[in-house]
Motif scaffolding. Structure first.
Motif, PDB file in Angstrom:
ATOM      1  N   GLU A  75       0.795  -1.492  -0.021  1.00 33.85           N
ATOM      2  CA  GLU A  75      -0.184   0.076   0.100  1.00 33.85           C
ATOM      3  C   GLU A  75       1.050   1.029  -0.100  1.00 33.85           C
ATOM      4  O   GLU A  75       0.619   2.311  -0.679  1.00 33.85           O
ATOM      5  N   ASP A 102      -0.749  -5.105   3.075  1.00 34.31           N
ATOM      6  CA  ASP A 102      -1.052  -4.133   3.710  1.00 34.31           C
ATOM      7  C   ASP A 102      -0.608  -4.099   5.256  1.00 34.31           C
ATOM      8  O   ASP A 102      -0.794  -4.746   6.057  1.00 34.31           O
ATOM      9  N   ASP A 105      -3.293  -2.476   8.511  1.00 35.72           N
ATOM     10  CA  ASP A 105      -4.529  -2.389   8.097  1.00 35.72           C
ATOM     11  C   ASP A 105      -5.475  -1.974   9.368  1.00 35.72           C
ATOM     12  O   ASP A 105      -5.521  -2.696  10.428  1.00 35.72           O
ATOM     13  N   TRP A 229      -4.898  -5.020  -1.279  1.00 33.40           N
ATOM     14  CA  TRP A 229      -4.148  -5.228  -0.071  1.00 33.40           C
ATOM     15  C   TRP A 229      -4.901  -5.386   1.121  1.00 33.40           C
ATOM     16  O   TRP A 229      -4.397  -6.002   2.084  1.00 33.40           O
ATOM     17  N   ASP A 230      -6.191  -4.766   1.004  1.00 30.56           N
ATOM     18  CA  ASP A 230      -7.190  -4.902   2.139  1.00 30.56           C
ATOM     19  C   ASP A 230      -7.768  -6.385   2.091  1.00 30.56           C
ATOM     20  O   ASP A 230      -8.136  -6.920   3.175  1.00 30.56           O
TER      21      ASP A 230
END
Ligand code: IPD
Ligand code: CA
Ligand code: CA
Length: 278
Positions: A75, A102, A105, A229-230
């Motif tokens: 990210e 990520d 997060d 990435w989430d």
């Protein structure tokens, strides 16, 4: 390519992903309360700290030590803004091996000391996620999925929940940082769904919410405007735990999906219809 796409020369991708997530997670936790004021990214709702950047650097360096030829999408390595991941996936999605990371997060939670944030690491082979690891340092919970081999937390096989209908469901969602289109759509959906379900949570880490669907702690999760990435690690985890992950039109999950609907499978049609009707 080796015969088994989950190893090169006997090294397990999963072991490397776990090592990266736990090292980064421990480091993040050790830095709580000891970082400079956060910077803003594309809006005043999108925060980043030196810890996000340091965590990504740590993971990137570790991955490169083991697999110098693999591609890496983190990210913090792309331009801020809602389309960044879609553009990167369009460019890099076809890589032979792509690590999708990520590094924190739930940065807003992290900054406020609310203990619900995670490290999310996925490995895709020619666009298909083959390993997904999500680590919650606050609870020391490590969620691990391998394509075709199931998904585990604390070494125990995960299974999605058994609620048969929306009316018995505990759902989660997020409040997107992009306030022009994603947030209003998400709020409309929240208003429409709230009276139809048992309750809704919004705890601030999409990746952990996805892991909780896999673990059967939530019946489903949705959000508008998320990034690869989430979602990538959690999507494999839910599929390997018997659930369903699609976009909000019902198309199967792929790395470019941004409007997500993930569930135990049993409620999925009803869930998609309620989102569409909102
Ligand atoms: C955010 C979290 C949050 C979700 C936001 C994401 P970040 O990620 O997953 O739960 O609602 O849409 O951007 O910025 O903390 O990595
Ligand atoms: Ca995120
Ligand atoms: Ca992040």
């Amino acid at each position: 390519m080796s015969d088994n796409p989950n190893t090169i020369g006997g090294k397990s991708f999963t072991a490397v992903a776990i090592n990266c997530a736990s090292k980064a997670g421990e480091w993040i936790k050790s830095r709580i309360g000891q970082f400079a004021a956060p910077d803003l990214k594309f809006s005043k709702h999108d925060l980043v700290t030196e810890v996000d950047k340091g965590s990504e650097r740590l993971i990137r360096n570790l991955v490169a030590t083991h697999y110098p030829t693999h591609s890496f999408l983190g990210e913090e390595g792309v331009e801020p803004g809602p389309e960044a991941s879609a553009q990167s996936i369009a460019k890099m999605g076809g890589s032979e091996y792509l690590w999708i990371v990520d590094p924190v997060d739930g940065t807003t939670n992290y900054v406020h000391g609310f203990p619900f944030y995670s490290v999310s690491i996925a490995l895709a082979y020619r666009g298909e996620v083959i390993v997904g690891v999500i680590y919650d340092p606050s609870r020391d919970e490590l969620f691990v999925a391998e394509k075709g081999k199931g998904a585990y937390v604390h070494g125990k096989r995960m299974q999605v929940s058994a609620e048969p209908a929306l009316a018995q469901s505990l759902l989660a969602t997020g409040f997107p940082a992009e306030h022009l289109s994603a947030l209003p759509r998400n709020l409309k959906q929240t208003l429409a769904l709230a009276p139809q379900v048992r309750n809704i949570r919004s705890s601030g880490s999409a990746a952990l919410h996805m892991a909780y669907v896999a673990a059967g702690r939530l019946t489903g999760f949705w959000e508008v405007g998320l990034n690869a990435w989430d979602l990538a690690a959690g999507a494999l985890m839910i599929a390997e735990s018997g659930g369903i992950v699609t976009d909000q039109n019902g198309h199967p999950y792929s790395l470019g999906v941004r409007d997500i609907a993930a569930s135990n499978g049993l409620i999925h049609d009803e869930f998609l219809k309620a989102l569409a009707d909102a």
